[in-house]
Design an enzyme around this catalytic site. Sequence first.
Site, mmCIF file in Angstrom:
data_model
loop_
_atom_site.group_PDB
_atom_site.id
_atom_site.type_symbol
_atom_site.label_atom_id
_atom_site.label_comp_id
_atom_site.label_asym_id
_atom_site.label_seq_id
_atom_site.Cartn_x
_atom_site.Cartn_y
_atom_site.Cartn_z
ATOM 1 N N CYS A 134 9.108 3.723 -7.380
ATOM 2 C CA CYS A 134 9.420 3.165 -8.692
ATOM 3 C C CYS A 134 10.934 2.953 -8.836
ATOM 4 O O CYS A 134 11.380 1.893 -9.254
ATOM 5 C CB CYS A 134 8.916 4.124 -9.778
ATOM 6 S SG CYS A 134 8.817 3.397 -11.420
ATOM 7 N N CYS A 153 4.425 4.619 -12.344
ATOM 8 C CA CYS A 153 4.203 4.937 -10.929
ATOM 9 C C CYS A 153 4.148 6.443 -10.719
ATOM 10 O O CYS A 153 4.995 7.176 -11.228
ATOM 11 C CB CYS A 153 5.359 4.424 -10.075
ATOM 12 S SG CYS A 153 5.319 2.671 -9.740
ATOM 13 N N CYS A 156 8.493 -0.246 -13.653
ATOM 14 C CA CYS A 156 8.948 -1.172 -12.612
ATOM 15 C C CYS A 156 8.036 -2.385 -12.461
ATOM 16 O O CYS A 156 8.334 -3.289 -11.695
ATOM 17 C CB CYS A 156 9.095 -0.453 -11.275
ATOM 18 S SG CYS A 156 7.533 -0.123 -10.446
ATOM 19 N N CYS A 170 2.812 -0.819 -13.625
ATOM 20 C CA CYS A 170 3.703 0.277 -14.016
ATOM 21 C C CYS A 170 4.602 -0.197 -15.154
ATOM 22 O O CYS A 170 5.192 -1.282 -15.089
ATOM 23 C CB CYS A 170 4.553 0.706 -12.817
ATOM 24 S SG CYS A 170 5.912 1.803 -13.262
ATOM 25 N N GLY A 206 -9.103 15.004 13.663
ATOM 26 C CA GLY A 206 -10.027 15.378 12.597
ATOM 27 C C GLY A 206 -10.672 16.737 12.772
ATOM 28 O O GLY A 206 -11.319 17.242 11.854
#
Lengths: 370, 290
Positions: free
Chosen positions: B277, B271, B249, B246, B37
């Site tokens: 997808c 998606c 899909c 979605c 970080g």
Amino acid sequence: MYVAVKGGEAAIDNAHRLLAQARRGDPAVPELDVAQIREQMGLLVDRVMTEGSLYDPDLAALALKQARGDVVEAVFLVRAYRTTLPRFGAALPVETGAMAVARRISATFKDMPGGQVLGPTFDYTHRLIDFALAAGGDPEPAAEAEPDSDAGQCPRVTDILGAAGLLETSPPEDGAPVGDLTREPVDYPADRALRLQALARGDEGFVLALGYSTQRGYGRTHPFVGEIRFGKVGIEFVPEELGFPVPLGAAALTECQMVNQFHGSGAVPPQFTRGYGLVFGQSERKAMAMALVDRSLRAAELGEAIVSPAQDQEFVLAHCDSLQATGFVEHLKLPHYVDFQAELELVRRLRAEHAALHEKVETPIREAAE
Amino acid sequence: MSPAAALPQTGYNFAYLDEGTKRMIRRAILKAVAVPGYQVPFAAREMPMPYGWGTGGVQVTAAILGASDVLKVIDQGADDTTNAVSIRRFFGRTAGVATTTRTAEATVIQTRHRIPETPLTEGQILVYQVPIPEPLRFLEPRETETRQLHALAEYGLMHVKLYEDIARHGHIATTYAYPVEVAGRYVMDPSPTPKFDNPKMDDCPALQLFGAGREKRIYAVPPHTRVRSLDFEDHPFRVQRFERPCALCGAEDVYLDEVVLDDAGGRMFVCSDTDHCETRRDAIAHGESA
């Protein structure tokens, strides 16, 4: 039925072919060659070399041709090429006092050794469009100067002032290696050498505007043009195996020494301070603006209050580079629909909550809502 | 990818950068991995693509790429967005590495704004393109100040900002680039991914590297590191939820793009992760035909 958009690759190729065609323009008009750009768009070439941090007029001219005359794009091409070049060493500091001056003026003294040399300048031209130029033709030859007893003797005005103690001297050469902001990330506060590097390659328009702001009270420095000189200087390099300097060639430079209001302390008697500008080729505007901003950025060193943008080195250094600026501004045209979707979802939710709240409480507490 | 496009371009080193530059970047990456970080300054080079268009990610990828790697590049979750195509081609041309759109097949994934929906696995590296690495930048513009705040782990400013959001809007109004705390120490900008993706960063088995070229910073989240999205006890962190699956899909619990179909308010949601997808649609098609 919706079908996800495909074919990015073919679209990119076609866009690039279209770009090449647009660059060429009307094929009935003769194509520009690189030498024409180098010779006849010389100041543009100088700017690309300066902001590209690479002295190579042919390369800068080619970059301008490839970039359709877009300065920032040409600078980009030159810089991207520059990063791939091997470094075999650093030249000796150039001796601008020994410059073969094509132009040299001072605003602080009427005359001095070497005299005032106007040289090729737009100053004092009347900016009237010359319609005859559209037809082309050779210009009238310029007069040859009489040989002069001062010829070749052109000491820097700052050296003349410095000799009398009226102007601060450069700090003595300590032999320590000079930083290179293209090889190391800038660590704030940056020293003056790094600041000057950033200003030299900084965008001319940005540095000009900052310099201008100091003249309008945003970090005033009371400047005088001690001297501006333009001409060629020799570049020398000491190869390790030889141990003595060998000439590598010459580069055209513009140097500006700005003389600014005095400064003194209990220990040091009052003397003028300096701002410095140095760029490739002929660009007085850039060299002068750079010298103004250099002086302003010395505020902390000279004990001046930092209250204006031109005095704030994080502000100036982080924003003066045209490539960084243009890249980040123009990246906004990349797709952001994922983030925008996230914002849309939140705004819709906030609006739904807002509507629900207003249905519930008809009129009262309007004031509290403000 | 066609074999001709995979030929390395002559005149440049493998993956464009010279070996000295790669070594410098690898050192920065190692330091970043050692201090999760923490933003490690590095001497970013000028790349042949513009700042703000992924030069940091490209340099990190160039420094870690080996000849046997399989590279995937996505932008907004999609493999076929123009900038993703451009960067994938760049490495296809300068490194000649194999490229893929399959998350599961890739060893290195360079991304802008998304984390793939398919869970990442050990040995994979996710390289993020980062515009503004400093999570505190919009609260304190000065680098000298923000470095000090990080050194002292003084993150009060950020909590005040999130609190003010709640006071003003009733919600934390940060929907992407949502700040996280890494390994209990540094507050980090996850790059402008939607906060939907934040939970995927936590305890992720893959190595996550972040490159910011213009700002000259590299940071990292090593595998299996705690990544916590900042929040309050009474306002816990929540991700976006979509009301419908979605449209292509049928996936739920994925991030969706809103596609405007007409000028009469017609919309559909699909998606954002194109590979996810397509994989699902293939599976459905096979399932139906079998």
